[in-house]
Design an enzyme around this catalytic site. Structure first.
Site: not given
Length: 366
Positions: A108, A121, A132, A135, A359
């Site tokens: 993406e 981004c 992590c 995430c 994020c």
């Protein structure tokens, strides 16, 4: 495929590679490739101008090239990314695109238009091996590294949409690129550096974006941070710290079991000294996990009087996660403690949260 808690994957699984693309090559290598195809070297400059300046991939539209040459030169412009799904929010000024790569892998990218800039981004890997736990990408595991051209093509696609006026606000151009999409950029070092060079080289060699508008994010691969400092590319380094103490960071950012907070910060300060660029410390604020005032004080003491900026990110929710964003009052208290230490700090705008484009939310789900 998800990874066991704490497990790191540094080496991407071996997969078939995408076809060679113009954007994989330096201008000298493009000229050599065009010559190999039986055309004169200057055709590489023409092809590059179409791709990097006009964002054109359709060789039949390149009428300054002879018809016979177009067919041959199309070999240097293979289709690398196929759009699967597009979602928008913020009245169309934030666009998340799900791409299918040639082998079926999904990635993406997110385009964000602000009044004064347009930021892309981009992803650098399909999935991520850094694991992590907060995430979505990290929980998916690592599928493979992306090629230089696959990374660049995400930006070119955004530039094409802007130039065509498809994003509200009229025709525009990409001014900033952040390597904060899927993947750990410094774990795909060679291809990411190639992509950065294509982004910042002046047209027709590349897209001509200012190096100061490019940010490379990392969870803290210390040797690679040192290599990046030696590249002569004054890009911003963004360090995903998320905890100032080793005990908590070992859990939140498993790479910390390899390189501790002090080692990672030393590498960041060396990068700042070498490039004269301010390091961005990324810190996701997680309710009752890392948002205590004493941790803000510890972070303030670690980074004060350095060439640094702290970017606080209210944690963006991901499916099935036990964690959520800090309470507003705890966020404000965290900011106050950092300001007390004289540390420049901002709280990031959570653009794209509604479309899982913020994020930590990129999961490449169809």
């Amino acid at each position: 495929m998800s990874q066991p808690p704490g497990q790191l994957t540094f080496v991407a699984p071996r997969r078939a590679k995408p076809a060679r693309h113009l954007a994989d090559l330096s201008m000298a290598d493009r000229r050599a490739a065009v010559t190999e195809l039986g055309e004169k070297a200057f055709r590489a400059d023409q092809l590059s101008r179409h791709y990097f300046e006009r964002h054109t991939t359709d060789v039949q539209a390149m009428t300054d090239l002879p018809a016979a040459a177009r067919e041959k030169l199309s070999a240097l412009l293979p289709t690398l990314l196929t759009p699967v799904k597009e979602q928008t929010t913020d009245r169309g000024t934030t666009r998340k695109t799900l791409w299918r790569l040639f082998d079926g892998a999904l990635v993406e990218s997110v385009l964000m238009r602000y009044p004064d800039r347009v930021t892309m981004c981009v992803s650098s890997q399909a999935g991520c091996g850094m694991n992590c736990p907060f995430c979505a990408t990290g929980q998916a595991g690592l599928t493979r590294n992306m090629s230089t051209a696959e990374i660049v093509e995400q930006v070119v696609a955004g530039a094409r949409a802007l130039a065509a006026g498809e994003v509200p606000g009229g025709p525009g151009r990409v001014s900033n690129v952040v390597f904060m999409g899927m993947g750990e950029p410094l774990a795909n070092y060679k291809q990411v550096i190639g992509a950065v060079r294509r982004l910042v080289e002046p047209a027709p060699h590349g897209l001509g974006i200012s190096a100061r508008g490019v940010t490379v994010s990392t969870v803290g691969l210390v040797p690679a941070i040192g290599k990046l400092a030696d590249e002569g590319l004054p890009v911003t380094l963004a360090l995903s710290l998320h905890a100032p103490d080793d005990e908590l960071r070992d859990t939140l950012v498993p790479i910390n079991t390899r390189w501790k907070v002090s080692e990672v910060l030393d590498a960041a300060w060396a990068y700042a000294a070498r490039t004269k660029r301010r390091v961005s410390i990324e810190y996701a604020l997680i309710k009752d996990v890392n948002d205590q005032e004493w941790r803000a004080d510890l972070l303030g003491k670690l980074v004060k009087n350095k060439l640094v900026h702290v970017n606080l990110i209210p944690l963006n929710p991901t499916p099935g996660s036990k964690w959520t964003a800090s309470r507003p009052e705890d966020e404000r208290a965290f900011v106050r403690r950092l300001e007390f230490h004289g540390v420049p700090v901002t709280v990031r705008d959570t653009r794209g949260r509604e479309i899982d484009g913020a994020c930590g939310q990129l999961a490449a789900a169809e």
